[in-house]
Design a protein around this motif. Structure first.
Motif, mmCIF file in Angstrom:
data_model
loop_
_atom_site.group_PDB
_atom_site.id
_atom_site.type_symbol
_atom_site.label_atom_id
_atom_site.label_comp_id
_atom_site.label_asym_id
_atom_site.label_seq_id
_atom_site.Cartn_x
_atom_site.Cartn_y
_atom_site.Cartn_z
ATOM 1 N N GLY A 1 -1.299 7.223 -14.415
ATOM 2 C CA GLY A 1 -1.806 5.937 -14.866
ATOM 3 C C GLY A 1 -1.144 5.463 -16.150
ATOM 4 O O GLY A 1 -0.358 6.186 -16.778
ATOM 5 N N GLU B 1 1.141 5.019 -10.981
ATOM 6 C CA GLU B 1 0.290 5.241 -9.800
ATOM 7 C C GLU B 1 -0.698 4.087 -9.754
ATOM 8 O O GLU B 1 -1.510 3.916 -10.653
ATOM 9 C CB GLU B 1 -0.433 6.583 -9.905
ATOM 10 C CG GLU B 1 -0.979 7.067 -8.604
ATOM 11 C CD GLU B 1 0.077 7.198 -7.516
ATOM 12 O OE1 GLU B 1 -0.174 6.662 -6.400
ATOM 13 O OE2 GLU B 1 1.131 7.804 -7.745
ATOM 14 N N LEU C 1 -5.453 2.921 -6.578
ATOM 15 C CA LEU C 1 -6.510 3.913 -6.413
ATOM 16 C C LEU C 1 -7.904 3.291 -6.454
ATOM 17 O O LEU C 1 -8.890 3.989 -6.309
ATOM 18 C CB LEU C 1 -6.415 4.979 -7.518
ATOM 19 C CG LEU C 1 -5.157 5.829 -7.509
ATOM 20 C CD1 LEU C 1 -5.132 6.746 -8.727
ATOM 21 C CD2 LEU C 1 -5.082 6.647 -6.236
ATOM 22 N N GLY C 2 -7.959 1.994 -6.672
ATOM 23 C CA GLY C 2 -9.276 1.382 -6.845
ATOM 24 C C GLY C 2 -9.370 0.004 -6.240
ATOM 25 O O GLY C 2 -9.059 -0.210 -5.084
ATOM 26 N N VAL C 3 -9.755 -0.939 -7.063
ATOM 27 C CA VAL C 3 -10.039 -2.303 -6.652
ATOM 28 C C VAL C 3 -8.804 -2.966 -6.040
ATOM 29 O O VAL C 3 -7.689 -2.789 -6.531
ATOM 30 C CB VAL C 3 -10.512 -3.115 -7.881
ATOM 31 C CG1 VAL C 3 -10.739 -4.569 -7.534
ATOM 32 C CG2 VAL C 3 -11.769 -2.492 -8.459
ATOM 33 N N ARG D 1 1.402 -3.642 -5.667
ATOM 34 C CA ARG D 1 0.730 -2.380 -5.335
ATOM 35 C C ARG D 1 1.318 -1.771 -4.067
ATOM 36 O O ARG D 1 1.666 -0.587 -4.025
ATOM 37 C CB ARG D 1 -0.763 -2.632 -5.160
ATOM 38 C CG ARG D 1 -1.543 -1.421 -4.676
ATOM 39 C CD ARG D 1 -2.821 -1.792 -3.977
ATOM 40 N NE ARG D 1 -2.544 -2.653 -2.825
ATOM 41 C CZ ARG D 1 -3.454 -3.372 -2.201
ATOM 42 N NH1 ARG D 1 -4.698 -3.368 -2.618
ATOM 43 N NH2 ARG D 1 -3.135 -4.108 -1.161
#
Length: 175
Positions: A8, A131, A134-136, A147
């Motif tokens: 991140g 990275e 992984l979420g929204v 992304r």
């Protein structure tokens, strides 16, 4: 040895990547961020200065969006920081943010293929990436496009590397 370092934002990726080549006499540091002809960004300039201050004087910095050629032209170890800025520059330089997804994807896949081919060189190469995803789900098309394409680039580059290191909160996990 080819290593992809991922994680991140502000997780310690760049610092870790630098330690992987620290013992080398001369390293080519490839920075694919905005070039000097673009509108100056004071925050970006501060980040670049911090990175430069950490690096040994014997390292050479190459600022270019053509990462594959920079790797191919380097005789010794290479550190690329980072693939997220490389992807952004690749799309920016061609004005593809609003282009049809298939068109953008075709261009980026071609550039990923060039990058992966450049990794076949025998010298040590360390690449830093972000990275994401992984979420929204991003609210804007450009965020979703970034992304998805960075995920694809990371996957293909990781497959061409000997190791992948995940950095979280300054801790390193070799995958």
């Amino acid at each position: 040895m080819k290593v992809l370092v991922t994680g991140g934002v502000r997780s310690g990726k760049s610092h870790h990547a630098e330690t992987l080549v620290r013992g080398e006499a001369a390293v080519t540091y490839v920075a694919p961020g905005p070039d000097e002809s673009e509108e100056p960004d004071p925050d970006w300039a501060l980040r670049l200065a911090a990175h430069r201050d950490r690096r040994p004087a014997s390292w050479t910095t190459v600022e270019t969006a053509d990462v594959a050629t920079a790797i191919a032209d380097s005789a010794g170890p290479v550190l690329v920081d980072c693939l997220g800025t490389w992807l952004t520059r690749t799309i920016d330089l061609r004005g593809l943010w609003e282009a049809p997804v298939d068109e953008v994807t075709d261009v980026v896949r071609g550039e990923i293929a060039r990058l992966v081919a450049a990794l076949e060189r025998p010298q040590p190469i360390v690449l830093v990436t972000n990275e994401v995803g992984l979420g929204v789900v991003p609210a804007h098309r450009s965020g979703r496009l970034f992304r998805d394409l960075l995920g694809e680039a990371n996957r293909q580059v990781a497959a061409a590397c000997d190791e992948v290191h995940l950095v979280i909160a300054g801790r390193v996990l070799v995958l």
